[in-house]
Design a protein around this motif. Sequence first.
Motif, PDB file in Angstrom:
ATOM      1  N   UNK A 122       3.325   3.977   0.202  1.00 49.44           N
ATOM      2  CA  UNK A 122       3.820   3.187   1.376  1.00 49.44           C
ATOM      3  C   UNK A 122       2.973   3.180   2.688  1.00 49.44           C
ATOM      4  N   UNK A 123       3.001   4.463   3.088  1.00 49.61           N
ATOM      5  CA  UNK A 123       2.210   4.799   4.366  1.00 49.61           C
ATOM      6  C   UNK A 123       0.775   4.477   4.255  1.00 49.61           C
ATOM      7  N   UNK A 124       0.222   4.986   3.031  1.00 47.91           N
ATOM      8  CA  UNK A 124      -1.122   4.788   2.823  1.00 47.91           C
ATOM      9  C   UNK A 124      -1.671   3.407   2.517  1.00 47.91           C
ATOM     10  N   UNK A 125      -0.792   2.547   2.142  1.00 46.77           N
ATOM     11  CA  UNK A 125      -1.176   1.107   1.606  1.00 46.77           C
ATOM     12  C   UNK A 125      -1.285   0.477   2.917  1.00 46.77           C
ATOM     13  N   UNK A 126      -0.331   0.871   3.851  1.00 49.88           N
ATOM     14  CA  UNK A 126      -0.554   0.329   5.332  1.00 49.88           C
ATOM     15  C   UNK A 126      -1.964   0.360   6.065  1.00 49.88           C
ATOM     16  N   UNK A 127      -2.406   1.526   5.504  1.00 46.81           N
ATOM     17  CA  UNK A 127      -3.999   1.666   5.976  1.00 46.81           C
ATOM     18  C   UNK A 127      -4.824   0.912   5.112  1.00 46.81           C
ATOM     19  N   UNK A 128      -4.666   0.970   3.788  1.00 45.35           N
ATOM     20  CA  UNK A 128      -5.808   0.318   2.924  1.00 45.35           C
ATOM     21  C   UNK A 128      -5.727  -1.122   2.851  1.00 45.35           C
ATOM     22  N   UNK A 129      -4.621  -1.765   2.960  1.00 43.10           N
ATOM     23  CA  UNK A 129      -4.590  -3.427   2.641  1.00 43.10           C
ATOM     24  C   UNK A 129      -4.793  -4.013   4.274  1.00 43.10           C
ATOM     25  N   UNK A 130      -5.759  -5.020   4.037  1.00 43.01           N
ATOM     26  CA  UNK A 130      -6.581  -5.604   2.735  1.00 43.01           C
ATOM     27  C   UNK A 130      -7.504  -4.761   2.327  1.00 43.01           C
ATOM     28  N   UNK A 131      -7.606  -4.491   0.991  1.00 43.71           N
ATOM     29  CA  UNK A 131      -8.683  -3.544   0.520  1.00 43.71           C
ATOM     30  C   UNK A 131      -8.269  -3.212  -0.751  1.00 43.71           C
ATOM     31  N   UNK A 132      -9.105  -2.314  -1.139  1.00 40.80           N
ATOM     32  CA  UNK A 132      -9.014  -1.545  -2.708  1.00 40.80           C
ATOM     33  C   UNK A 132      -8.471  -0.378  -2.476  1.00 40.80           C
ATOM     34  N   UNK A 159       4.547  -6.278  -1.842  1.00 43.23           N
ATOM     35  CA  UNK A 159       3.367  -7.516  -1.938  1.00 43.23           C
ATOM     36  C   UNK A 159       2.691  -7.561  -3.031  1.00 43.23           C
ATOM     37  N   UNK A 160       1.828  -8.638  -3.042  1.00 42.91           N
ATOM     38  CA  UNK A 160       0.897  -8.851  -4.314  1.00 42.91           C
ATOM     39  C   UNK A 160       0.034  -7.333  -4.499  1.00 42.91           C
ATOM     40  N   UNK A 161      -0.062  -7.267  -5.939  1.00 44.49           N
ATOM     41  CA  UNK A 161      -1.089  -6.063  -6.238  1.00 44.49           C
ATOM     42  C   UNK A 161      -1.582  -6.458  -7.285  1.00 44.49           C
ATOM     43  N   UNK A 162      -2.776  -6.002  -7.706  1.00 46.21           N
ATOM     44  CA  UNK A 162      -3.639  -6.413  -8.859  1.00 46.21           C
ATOM     45  C   UNK A 162      -4.252  -5.173  -9.408  1.00 46.21           C
ATOM     46  N   UNK A 163      -3.452  -4.330 -10.231  1.00 46.49           N
ATOM     47  CA  UNK A 163      -4.249  -3.239 -10.934  1.00 46.49           C
ATOM     48  C   UNK A 163      -5.071  -3.473 -11.968  1.00 46.49           C
ATOM     49  N   UNK A 164      -6.137  -2.660 -12.212  1.00 44.80           N
ATOM     50  CA  UNK A 164      -7.252  -2.647 -12.949  1.00 44.80           C
ATOM     51  C   UNK A 164      -7.615  -1.305 -13.373  1.00 44.80           C
ATOM     52  N   UNK A 165      -7.671  -1.008 -14.674  1.00 45.88           N
ATOM     53  CA  UNK A 165      -8.249   0.278 -15.010  1.00 45.88           C
ATOM     54  C   UNK A 165      -9.769   0.176 -15.001  1.00 45.88           C
ATOM     55  N   UNK A 166     -10.333   0.975 -14.143  1.00 44.93           N
ATOM     56  CA  UNK A 166     -11.918   0.940 -14.077  1.00 44.93           C
ATOM     57  C   UNK A 166     -12.642   1.677 -14.978  1.00 44.93           C
TER      58      UNK A 166
END
Length: 180
Positions: A122-132, A159-166
Motif C-alpha cells: 500500500x505504501x509503495x503503491x502511493x508512490x507508483x500510481x499512476x504508473x506501472x 482501486x483499478x489494477x491491470x496485472x499482466x505477466x511480462x
Amino acid sequence: MVIEAHWLLPPELMEPAWQVYREAFEELRTRAVQRHVMLRGEFDEQMRDARIRKYVVRDPSDGRMLALATLTNDLGAMPLVSPDYFEYRWPALYAERRIWYCGFYAIHPEHQGSATFVRLVTEMRAVIAPGIAVMDFCGRNEEVRRMPQVVRTILARQGDVRPERLDAQAYWSYEFPAAS
C-alpha cells in the motif's frame, strides 16, 4: 508498525536489514534455480545506492526491524532487468520515469502472513500510481505461494489494477542415467 523510507540506509540499520533479508529469503537458497538471494556485498551496495528507495518496517514498541523492501524508477539500478525492454514497450511512461521496479519484499519469517506485506504494498503503491509496478517472482513464489494473485488482491482493494505477466524463464535439466 512504523514504515520509514530511506534513499540511503543509515549505517546502524545495515546489520538488522541484512538479518531480515537473509532470514526472509533463506528458503529460496535451496528452492529456486536462479540465485534470488543477494550476497552480502551486493546487498550492501544496494542499501548504499541512492537510486533505490528502501522501505523499513519497524515494531513501534521496541524499534525492531520487521521487514525491508526496495523500489526504484531508475531501471538501470537493477542488474537483472532490461531498461531497453521497458523503454520499447512503454516509451512515454519510461521517459516520464513512471515505471517502478520492486526489487524485493523481505518480511521476517515471524511476520509473514501478517499485515506487514499489505502495508508495504500500500505504501509503495502511493508512490507508483499512476504508473506501472514491475515485480519478479520465482516459480516457487508464483506457483506455491501464489504471490502474483496475492499482490493483485491487495492492489485491487485500493482501486483499478491491470496485472499482466511480462516474461518467464524456465530452467530444464537433462539427466543421463547410467547404462544398464
